[in-house]
Design a protein around this motif. Structure first.
Motif, PDB file in Angstrom:
ATOM      1  N   LEU A 184      -3.192   0.757  -0.634  1.00  0.00           N
ATOM      2  CA  LEU A 184      -3.183   1.004   0.803  1.00  0.00           C
ATOM      3  C   LEU A 184      -3.032  -0.279   1.609  1.00  0.00           C
ATOM      4  O   LEU A 184      -3.055  -0.240   2.842  1.00  0.00           O
ATOM      5  CB  LEU A 184      -4.485   1.697   1.226  1.00  0.00           C
ATOM      6  CG  LEU A 184      -4.910   2.927   0.431  1.00  0.00           C
ATOM      7  CD1 LEU A 184      -6.273   3.412   0.913  1.00  0.00           C
ATOM      8  CD2 LEU A 184      -3.876   4.036   0.559  1.00  0.00           C
ATOM      9  N   ALA A 185      -2.873  -1.403   0.939  1.00  0.00           N
ATOM     10  CA  ALA A 185      -2.823  -2.696   1.618  1.00  0.00           C
ATOM     11  C   ALA A 185      -1.667  -2.755   2.612  1.00  0.00           C
ATOM     12  O   ALA A 185      -0.644  -2.085   2.425  1.00  0.00           O
ATOM     13  CB  ALA A 185      -2.681  -3.813   0.592  1.00  0.00           C
ATOM     14  N   PRO A 186      -1.801  -3.551   3.664  1.00  0.00           N
ATOM     15  CA  PRO A 186      -0.706  -3.684   4.636  1.00  0.00           C
ATOM     16  C   PRO A 186       0.626  -4.057   3.983  1.00  0.00           C
ATOM     17  O   PRO A 186       1.676  -3.568   4.395  1.00  0.00           O
ATOM     18  CB  PRO A 186      -1.203  -4.788   5.568  1.00  0.00           C
ATOM     19  CG  PRO A 186      -2.697  -4.673   5.505  1.00  0.00           C
ATOM     20  CD  PRO A 186      -3.000  -4.310   4.076  1.00  0.00           C
ATOM     21  N   VAL A 187       0.559  -4.919   2.975  1.00  0.00           N
ATOM     22  CA  VAL A 187       1.713  -5.193   2.125  1.00  0.00           C
ATOM     23  C   VAL A 187       1.361  -4.657   0.742  1.00  0.00           C
ATOM     24  O   VAL A 187       0.615  -5.299   0.004  1.00  0.00           O
ATOM     25  CB  VAL A 187       2.044  -6.694   2.052  1.00  0.00           C
ATOM     26  CG1 VAL A 187       3.244  -6.919   1.129  1.00  0.00           C
ATOM     27  CG2 VAL A 187       2.331  -7.246   3.445  1.00  0.00           C
ATOM     28  N   PRO A 188       1.834  -3.482   0.376  1.00  0.00           N
ATOM     29  CA  PRO A 188       1.435  -2.866  -0.900  1.00  0.00           C
ATOM     30  C   PRO A 188       2.138  -3.528  -2.089  1.00  0.00           C
ATOM     31  O   PRO A 188       3.184  -3.074  -2.559  1.00  0.00           O
ATOM     32  CB  PRO A 188       1.874  -1.410  -0.727  1.00  0.00           C
ATOM     33  CG  PRO A 188       3.032  -1.470   0.218  1.00  0.00           C
ATOM     34  CD  PRO A 188       2.750  -2.619   1.150  1.00  0.00           C
ATOM     35  N   GLY A 192       5.755  -3.347  -5.365  1.00  0.00           N
ATOM     36  CA  GLY A 192       6.839  -4.305  -5.554  1.00  0.00           C
ATOM     37  C   GLY A 192       7.178  -5.098  -4.307  1.00  0.00           C
ATOM     38  O   GLY A 192       7.952  -6.064  -4.371  1.00  0.00           O
ATOM     39  N   ARG A 193       6.619  -4.755  -3.158  1.00  0.00           N
ATOM     40  CA  ARG A 193       6.882  -5.477  -1.915  1.00  0.00           C
ATOM     41  C   ARG A 193       5.928  -6.661  -1.782  1.00  0.00           C
ATOM     42  O   ARG A 193       4.751  -6.569  -2.154  1.00  0.00           O
ATOM     43  CB  ARG A 193       6.746  -4.550  -0.713  1.00  0.00           C
ATOM     44  CG  ARG A 193       7.789  -3.428  -0.657  1.00  0.00           C
ATOM     45  CD  ARG A 193       9.185  -4.013  -0.513  1.00  0.00           C
ATOM     46  NE  ARG A 193      10.178  -3.000  -0.218  1.00  0.00           N
ATOM     47  CZ  ARG A 193      10.990  -2.447  -1.114  1.00  0.00           C
ATOM     48  NH1 ARG A 193      10.905  -2.808  -2.386  1.00  0.00           N
ATOM     49  NH2 ARG A 193      11.895  -1.548  -0.743  1.00  0.00           N
ATOM     50  N   THR A 194       6.440  -7.757  -1.227  1.00  0.00           N
ATOM     51  CA  THR A 194       5.622  -8.970  -1.096  1.00  0.00           C
ATOM     52  C   THR A 194       5.615  -9.522   0.322  1.00  0.00           C
ATOM     53  O   THR A 194       4.945 -10.519   0.589  1.00  0.00           O
ATOM     54  CB  THR A 194       6.131 -10.063  -2.046  1.00  0.00           C
ATOM     55  OG1 THR A 194       7.518 -10.334  -1.752  1.00  0.00           O
ATOM     56  CG2 THR A 194       5.993  -9.632  -3.509  1.00  0.00           C
ATOM     57  N   THR A 195       6.339  -8.904   1.230  1.00  0.00           N
ATOM     58  CA  THR A 195       6.402  -9.398   2.607  1.00  0.00           C
ATOM     59  C   THR A 195       6.042  -8.275   3.573  1.00  0.00           C
ATOM     60  O   THR A 195       6.209  -7.089   3.262  1.00  0.00           O
ATOM     61  CB  THR A 195       7.810  -9.917   2.946  1.00  0.00           C
ATOM     62  OG1 THR A 195       8.772  -8.871   2.728  1.00  0.00           O
ATOM     63  CG2 THR A 195       8.164 -11.109   2.056  1.00  0.00           C
ATOM     64  N   PRO A 196       5.558  -8.625   4.765  1.00  0.00           N
ATOM     65  CA  PRO A 196       5.208  -7.605   5.743  1.00  0.00           C
ATOM     66  C   PRO A 196       6.408  -6.732   6.101  1.00  0.00           C
ATOM     67  O   PRO A 196       7.552  -7.198   6.138  1.00  0.00           O
ATOM     68  CB  PRO A 196       4.737  -8.426   6.953  1.00  0.00           C
ATOM     69  CG  PRO A 196       4.280  -9.713   6.378  1.00  0.00           C
ATOM     70  CD  PRO A 196       5.208  -9.986   5.233  1.00  0.00           C
ATOM     71  N   GLY A 197       6.125  -5.469   6.337  1.00  0.00           N
ATOM     72  CA  GLY A 197       7.156  -4.521   6.729  1.00  0.00           C
ATOM     73  C   GLY A 197       6.503  -3.318   7.364  1.00  0.00           C
ATOM     74  O   GLY A 197       5.312  -3.340   7.702  1.00  0.00           O
ATOM     75  N   ARG A 198       7.251  -2.251   7.497  1.00  0.00           N
ATOM     76  CA  ARG A 198       6.711  -1.002   8.053  1.00  0.00           C
ATOM     77  C   ARG A 198       6.788   0.047   6.952  1.00  0.00           C
ATOM     78  O   ARG A 198       7.828   0.646   6.702  1.00  0.00           O
ATOM     79  CB  ARG A 198       7.491  -0.606   9.301  1.00  0.00           C
ATOM     80  CG  ARG A 198       7.358  -1.646  10.400  1.00  0.00           C
ATOM     81  CD  ARG A 198       8.274  -1.368  11.575  1.00  0.00           C
ATOM     82  NE  ARG A 198       7.780  -0.270  12.404  1.00  0.00           N
ATOM     83  CZ  ARG A 198       8.380   0.112  13.532  1.00  0.00           C
ATOM     84  NH1 ARG A 198       9.468  -0.500  13.954  1.00  0.00           N
ATOM     85  NH2 ARG A 198       7.880   1.132  14.240  1.00  0.00           N
ATOM     86  N   TYR A 199       5.655   0.220   6.287  1.00  0.00           N
ATOM     87  CA  TYR A 199       5.592   1.057   5.094  1.00  0.00           C
ATOM     88  C   TYR A 199       4.857   2.362   5.373  1.00  0.00           C
ATOM     89  O   TYR A 199       4.107   2.494   6.346  1.00  0.00           O
ATOM     90  CB  TYR A 199       4.865   0.305   3.969  1.00  0.00           C
ATOM     91  CG  TYR A 199       5.486  -1.034   3.629  1.00  0.00           C
ATOM     92  CD1 TYR A 199       6.707  -1.103   2.963  1.00  0.00           C
ATOM     93  CD2 TYR A 199       4.854  -2.230   3.985  1.00  0.00           C
ATOM     94  CE1 TYR A 199       7.282  -2.328   2.654  1.00  0.00           C
ATOM     95  CE2 TYR A 199       5.424  -3.460   3.684  1.00  0.00           C
ATOM     96  CZ  TYR A 199       6.636  -3.501   3.025  1.00  0.00           C
ATOM     97  OH  TYR A 199       7.214  -4.715   2.719  1.00  0.00           O
ATOM     98  N   ILE A 200       5.066   3.318   4.473  1.00  0.00           N
ATOM     99  CA  ILE A 200       4.286   4.552   4.473  1.00  0.00           C
ATOM    100  C   ILE A 200       3.818   4.799   3.046  1.00  0.00           C
ATOM    101  O   ILE A 200       4.554   4.523   2.082  1.00  0.00           O
ATOM    102  CB  ILE A 200       5.105   5.756   4.991  1.00  0.00           C
ATOM    103  CG1 ILE A 200       4.185   6.978   5.201  1.00  0.00           C
ATOM    104  CG2 ILE A 200       6.263   6.094   4.065  1.00  0.00           C
ATOM    105  CD1 ILE A 200       4.857   8.126   5.953  1.00  0.00           C
ATOM    106  N   THR A 201       2.590   5.263   2.905  1.00  0.00           N
ATOM    107  CA  THR A 201       2.019   5.550   1.591  1.00  0.00           C
ATOM    108  C   THR A 201       1.412   6.941   1.591  1.00  0.00           C
ATOM    109  O   THR A 201       0.610   7.272   2.473  1.00  0.00           O
ATOM    110  CB  THR A 201       0.928   4.518   1.229  1.00  0.00           C
ATOM    111  OG1 THR A 201       1.496   3.208   1.246  1.00  0.00           O
ATOM    112  CG2 THR A 201       0.357   4.796  -0.157  1.00  0.00           C
ATOM    113  N   LEU A 202       1.813   7.761   0.616  1.00  0.00           N
ATOM    114  CA  LEU A 202       1.244   9.095   0.436  1.00  0.00           C
ATOM    115  C   LEU A 202       0.355   9.072  -0.797  1.00  0.00           C
ATOM    116  O   LEU A 202       0.777   8.605  -1.866  1.00  0.00           O
ATOM    117  CB  LEU A 202       2.350  10.140   0.247  1.00  0.00           C
ATOM    118  CG  LEU A 202       3.478  10.165   1.271  1.00  0.00           C
ATOM    119  CD1 LEU A 202       4.443  11.312   0.966  1.00  0.00           C
ATOM    120  CD2 LEU A 202       2.949  10.278   2.694  1.00  0.00           C
TER     121      LEU A 202
END
Length: 238
Positions: A184-188, A192-202
Motif C-alpha cells: 500500500l506504500a505511496p511508491v509500491p 516493480g515501481r521505484t519512483t513517485p506516480g499516481r497508482y491504484i491498488t486493489l
C-alpha cells in the motif's frame, strides 16, 4: 443369552439412528448458514450499495459545480456517502461505490473502501500517491470476487462527480501476508515501481472463502477525462 443380546442391539441401532438424524440436521443447518453467508449477504449488500450509490449520484446532481481549487486537498470530494465509483470491466462487477475506511462494518455494505490505517491512501486527484482499496471477495457483495481475472493492460476506471480517472493494470501479487502493508506504500516497490506516480491498488482476501492471505493488483494512471453533461464514460467502459 440371545434374548439379552437382542435388546442391546436395538438400543445400539436406536442410538445410531439418532446420531444419523442429528448429523443430517447439523448438515442442513450448516448448508443454510453457507447459503446465508455466500448468497443472502450478497443480496442484502447489493441492495444497500445500490441505494447508497443512488444517493451519491443525486447529491452530485444537486451540488454546485466546484471551483478549480475544490479538489486540491485530500478528501475534497469525500462525503459520508462515498467519494465515487470504481469500474473494473474484467471483474464484471458493475459500478462499485467507494467509501472511506476498510473496517468490516463499511465493506459489509457491498462497497469498496480506501485505506486510512495502517497506511493512509492517496486519492485519485492527488498529484502523486497510491489510491489503495479493499473489498470482500466472498459474501457481503463480493465486489472483488473475480480479481484473479485481471491481467496486465486491463483498465480500472474511477468515476468522481467531475472526472474519470483511467488506470491500467501493470502488476499483480497473487498471495502475500495480510500484514504486508508495503503493498500500500505511496511508491509500491513490490510492484516493480521505484519512483513517485499516481497508482491504484486493489486488495482482497485469498484463497476464495478464506481470509488467510491477500491478493493484490496494481495499476497506474494513464489519463483523466472531464465528465461531460451526459456523463459519457471513457472508451474503456463502452
Amino acid at each position: 443369552m440371545s434374548r439379552a443380546v437382542r435388546p442391546r442391539r436395538h438400543r445400539i441401532a436406536g442410538l445410531l439412528s439418532l446420531l444419523g438424524e442429528l448429523l443430517i440436521t447439523a448438515g442442513l443447518v450448516l448448508a443454510l448458514f453457507v447459503v446465508y453467508s455466500l448468497w443472502w449477504t450478497n443480496v442484502l449488500a447489493d441492495r444497500t450499495a445500490a441505494a447508497r450509490g443512488d444517493a451519491v449520484r443525486e447529491q452530485w446532481q444537486a451540488a454546485p459545480v466546484p471551483s478549480s481549487s475544490a479538489q486540491a486537498g485530500p478528501g475534497a470530494l469525500d462525503t459520508a456517502g462515498g467519494i465515487g465509483f470504481l469500474h473494473v470491466p474484467a471483474m464484471k462487477n458493475g459500478e462499485v461505490l467507494v467509501k472511506r475506511g476498510t473496517d468490516p462494518e463499511i465493506l459489509n455494505d457491498g462497497v469498496a473502501g480506501y485505506y486510512t490505517d495502517p497506511v493512509k491512501s492517496a486519492l485519485p486527484w492527488d498529484a502523486a500517491g497510491n489510491f489503495s482499496l479493499a473489498a470482500h471477495r466472498d459474501g457481503h457483495g463480493a465486489k472483488f470476487h473475480d480479481i484473479h481475472k485481471l491481467r496486465n493492460g486491463d483498465p480500472i476506471v474511477f468515476e468522481t462527480k467531475d472526472n474519470w480517472y483511467v488506470y491500467k493494470v501493470y502488476a499483480e501479487l497473487r498471495q502475500t501476508s495480510k500484514y504486508n502493508v508495503n503493498v500500500l506504500a505511496p511508491v509500491p516497490k513490490e510492484s516493480g515501481r521505484t519512483t513517485p506516480g499516481r497508482y491504484i491498488t486493489l486488495t482482497t482476501c485469498t484463497p476464495v472463502y478464506t481470509s488467510k492471505y491477500r491478493y493484490v493488483v496494481w495499476g497506474e494512471l494513464v489519463r483523466t477525462e472531464k465528465v461531460d453533461a451526459k456523463r459519457t464514460p471513457p472508451v474503456e467502459l463502452r
